[in-house]
Scaffold this motif. Structure first.
Motif, mmCIF file in Angstrom:
data_model
loop_
_atom_site.group_PDB
_atom_site.id
_atom_site.type_symbol
_atom_site.label_atom_id
_atom_site.label_comp_id
_atom_site.label_asym_id
_atom_site.label_seq_id
_atom_site.Cartn_x
_atom_site.Cartn_y
_atom_site.Cartn_z
ATOM 1 N N ALA A 138 3.965 -2.201 1.260
ATOM 2 C CA ALA A 138 4.106 -3.106 0.114
ATOM 3 C C ALA A 138 2.909 -4.045 0.021
ATOM 4 O O ALA A 138 2.411 -4.315 -1.072
ATOM 5 N N ARG A 139 2.440 -4.534 1.150
ATOM 6 C CA ARG A 139 1.257 -5.419 1.141
ATOM 7 C C ARG A 139 0.028 -4.670 0.660
ATOM 8 O O ARG A 139 -0.760 -5.189 -0.122
ATOM 9 N N TRP A 140 -0.169 -3.441 1.125
ATOM 10 C CA TRP A 140 -1.348 -2.664 0.734
ATOM 11 C C TRP A 140 -1.277 -2.259 -0.736
ATOM 12 O O TRP A 140 -2.290 -2.226 -1.420
ATOM 13 N N SER A 141 -0.084 -1.915 -1.207
ATOM 14 C CA SER A 141 0.026 -1.394 -2.574
ATOM 15 C C SER A 141 -0.026 -2.491 -3.617
ATOM 16 O O SER A 141 -0.441 -2.250 -4.741
ATOM 17 N N GLY A 142 0.446 -3.674 -3.261
ATOM 18 C CA GLY A 142 0.530 -4.736 -4.254
ATOM 19 C C GLY A 142 1.711 -4.551 -5.185
ATOM 20 O O GLY A 142 1.879 -5.290 -6.136
ATOM 21 N N HIS A 143 2.523 -3.541 -4.943
ATOM 22 C CA HIS A 143 3.687 -3.242 -5.781
ATOM 23 C C HIS A 143 4.907 -3.059 -4.899
ATOM 24 O O HIS A 143 5.374 -1.936 -4.708
ATOM 25 N N PRO A 144 5.479 -4.145 -4.354
ATOM 26 C CA PRO A 144 6.589 -4.007 -3.427
ATOM 27 C C PRO A 144 7.779 -3.243 -3.983
ATOM 28 O O PRO A 144 8.471 -2.577 -3.249
ATOM 29 N N ARG A 184 7.391 -0.122 5.752
ATOM 30 C CA ARG A 184 7.617 -0.432 4.329
ATOM 31 C C ARG A 184 6.956 -1.752 3.941
ATOM 32 O O ARG A 184 6.352 -1.865 2.873
ATOM 33 N N ARG A 185 7.091 -2.777 4.806
ATOM 34 C CA ARG A 185 6.455 -4.068 4.512
ATOM 35 C C ARG A 185 4.935 -3.919 4.438
ATOM 36 O O ARG A 185 4.293 -4.456 3.543
ATOM 37 N N SER A 186 4.371 -3.183 5.367
ATOM 38 C CA SER A 186 2.925 -2.968 5.369
ATOM 39 C C SER A 186 2.487 -2.223 4.113
ATOM 40 O O SER A 186 1.493 -2.579 3.481
#
Length: 87
Positions: free
Chosen positions: A77-83, A73-75
């Motif tokens: 969130a970083r890739w999406s830019g939309h946590p 999930r953390r990864s």
């Protein structure tokens, strides 16, 4: 012209490089860039994809699995830019 699908990105890149077609490829496979290919961003909002983690019923409470899912999930969130959109 026909339509072909595939998940072997090397094959897709080779087909595009040979002039057989065009492809939308995920950002993560951009290292496959090779002579004969031009990489560009799409116009408008960035395309998205849904990724799911499948786990065995009853294993959701396993602390190791919970840690792995939290890391995924953390990864994401970083890739999406939309946590807030990562569940």
């Amino acid at each position: 012209m026909g339509r072909a699908g595939g998940c072997d990105w090397r094959s897709v890149a080779a087909l595009v490089g040979a002039g057989v077609g065009i492809a939308l490829i995920p950002r993560i496979v951009q290292p496959l860039h090779r002579p004969g290919l031009v990489l560009g961003r799409t116009a408008g909002p960035a395309p998205t994809r849904n990724i799911f983690a499948a786990v065995r019923t009853g294993s959701e409470a396993d602390p190791v699995l919970a840690a792995i899912l939290a890391a995924l999930r953390r990864s994401a969130a970083r890739w999406s830019g939309h946590p807030g959109q990562v569940g």
